[in-house]
Design an enzyme around this catalytic site. Structure first.
Site, PDB file in Angstrom:
ATOM      1  N   ARG A 111      21.045  10.987 117.460  1.00  0.00           N
ATOM      2  CA  ARG A 111      19.659  10.685 117.063  1.00  0.00           C
ATOM      3  C   ARG A 111      19.523  10.701 115.544  1.00  0.00           C
ATOM      4  NH1 ARG A 111      14.915  14.306 119.537  1.00  0.00           N
ATOM      5  NH2 ARG A 111      15.762  15.810 118.076  1.00  0.00           N
ATOM      6  N   LYS A 171      12.928  10.783 113.095  1.00  0.00           N
ATOM      7  CA  LYS A 171      12.664  12.206 112.831  1.00  0.00           C
ATOM      8  C   LYS A 171      12.787  12.400 111.322  1.00  0.00           C
ATOM      9  CE  LYS A 171      13.662  16.486 115.218  1.00  0.00           C
ATOM     10  NZ  LYS A 171      12.281  16.918 115.351  1.00  0.00           N
ATOM     11  N   GLU A 180       2.416  12.571 122.493  1.00  0.00           N
ATOM     12  CA  GLU A 180       3.216  13.801 122.605  1.00  0.00           C
ATOM     13  C   GLU A 180       2.455  14.903 121.909  1.00  0.00           C
ATOM     14  OE1 GLU A 180       6.892  13.610 120.409  1.00  0.00           O
ATOM     15  OE2 GLU A 180       5.963  12.607 118.719  1.00  0.00           O
TER      16      GLU A 180
HETATM   17  N1  PMP Z   1       8.250  15.599 119.456  1.00  0.00           N
HETATM   18  C1  PMP Z   1       8.289  15.929 118.156  1.00  0.00           C
HETATM   19  C2  PMP Z   1       7.288  15.343 117.230  1.00  0.00           C
HETATM   20  C3  PMP Z   1       9.275  16.809 117.682  1.00  0.00           C
HETATM   21  O1  PMP Z   1       9.328  17.121 116.389  1.00  0.00           O
HETATM   22  C4  PMP Z   1      10.208  17.353 118.591  1.00  0.00           C
HETATM   23  C5  PMP Z   1      11.283  18.264 118.108  1.00  0.00           C
HETATM   24  N2  PMP Z   1      10.781  19.508 117.702  1.00  0.00           N
HETATM   25  C6  PMP Z   1      10.100  17.004 119.945  1.00  0.00           C
HETATM   26  C7  PMP Z   1       9.123  16.113 120.335  1.00  0.00           C
HETATM   27  C8  PMP Z   1      11.058  17.553 120.962  1.00  0.00           C
HETATM   28  O2  PMP Z   1      12.316  16.974 120.781  1.00  0.00           O
HETATM   29  P1  PMP Z   1      13.660  17.738 121.128  1.00  0.00           P
HETATM   30  O3  PMP Z   1      13.612  18.063 122.561  1.00  0.00           O
HETATM   31  O4  PMP Z   1      14.734  16.778 120.784  1.00  0.00           O
HETATM   32  O5  PMP Z   1      13.693  18.960 120.287  1.00  0.00           O
END
Ligand code: PMP
Length: 289
Positions: A50, A149, A182
């Site tokens: 990622r 990210k 989200e």
């Molecule tokens: N959404 C956002 C905006 C995030 O920053 C994160 C990570 N903290 C997630 C979802 C969850 O992603 P992951 O399971 O890869 O940590």
């Protein structure tokens, strides 16, 4: 604590970046948050994949290879004798001039910090958390794509501040069309009639690593999983709701915008997924020692 910066390790107090680094000046860079459990780095390959996708999207040339980054993460954990903890991996655009042109930045910087993790209070894992929907909408795909990210997390930070003002720890962010995207640092899941739902990436959800693991686990357990557009109405009327994230793991949600979700207690499918997730974290991952 020893911190990795561009191939060298520094004590915490000497681990510094330049004020001319565009990561600081403009939030120009990318990051990952990764967990170590029981002496292994969980889903390391997926996180580095990622990272490279984020890099590609912002035309950032990561100066070391996929394998070298994986090794840097594992080595930093080993150097810090970290068996269980949280790893923050960053790639900044590097040192440039005060102008925003990234072409002036000669070499991106890679930083790895391996530290302890601070979770939500245990009470919330046991009894569920209350969250709210906030006014700040998720970034548009054609602005800063939410799939990247990036080091510029102001969109999420504004939503988090609004959650804080409302007296809760997390917030649902809607996209510009009013669909659930989200939360500020977590993906969201609903269960209704034994089926599982989570917003699609096109709604502004991050391609969460925990999200992917949970979808696989649910399918293995015979639960049908789909990714339709979801509204607040769907959230309010869900049987169960939970959030996923590397830091948060799986956390039940029992109240949204003052509406009680399901029975008001963490639901049976959520609880069973939490159990399976914890079991998986203890046995899989890239060995540190
Ligand atoms: N959404 C956002 C905006 C995030 O920053 C994160 C990570 N903290 C997630 C979802 C969850 O992603 P992951 O399971 O890869 O940590």
């Amino acid at each position: 604590m020893k911190i990795y910066i561009d191939g060298k390790y520094y004590d915490e107090k000497n681990a510094k970046v330049s004020v001319f680094d565009h990561g600081l000046l403009y939030g120009d860079g990318i990051f990952e948050g990764i967990r170590a459990y029981n002496g292994r780095v969980f889903k390391l390959k997926e996180h580095i994949d990622r990272l490279f996708y984020s890099a590609k999207a912002i035309l950032l040339e990561i100066p070391i290879s996929h394998a070298e980054i994986m090794k840097a993460v594992v080595d930093t954990c080993r150097k810090n004798k970290l068996r269980d903890g949280y790893i923050r991996l960053l790639v900044t655009r590097g040192i440039g001039t005060l102008g925003l042109n990234p072409n002036r930045c000669k070499r991106p910087s890679v930083i790895v910090i391996a530290d302890k993790i601070q979770l939500y209070p245990k009470e919330m894992y046991d009894n569920g958390m209350a969250i709210v929907t906030v006014p700040t909408t998720r970034n548009l795909h054609n602005a800063v794509n939410p799939a990247i990210k990036s080091l510029n997390y102001l969109n999420n930070i504004l939503a988090k501040i609004e959650a804080n003002i409302a007296g809760v720890e997390e917030a649902i962010m809607l996209n510009a069309d009013g669909y659930v995207a989200e939360c500020t640092g977590d993906n969201i899941f609903l269960l209704k009639g034994g089926k599982m739902y989570t917003p699609p990436l096109s709604a502004g959800a991050l391609y969460g690593i925990t999200r992917g693991v949970v979808m696989d686990m649910a399918r293995e357990a015979g639960i049908e999983v789909s990714e339709p557009n979801l509204t607040r109405y769907d959230v309010f009327n869900a049987d169960e709701c939970f959030l996923t994230g590397t830091g948060a793991e799986l956390i039940p949600v029992t109240k949204v915008d003052g509406r009680v979700i399901g029975t008001g207690k963490p639901g049976p499918i959520t609880k069973s997924l939490v159990k399976s997730y914890h079991a998986l974290t203890q046995i899989s991952g890239e060995p540190i020692f």
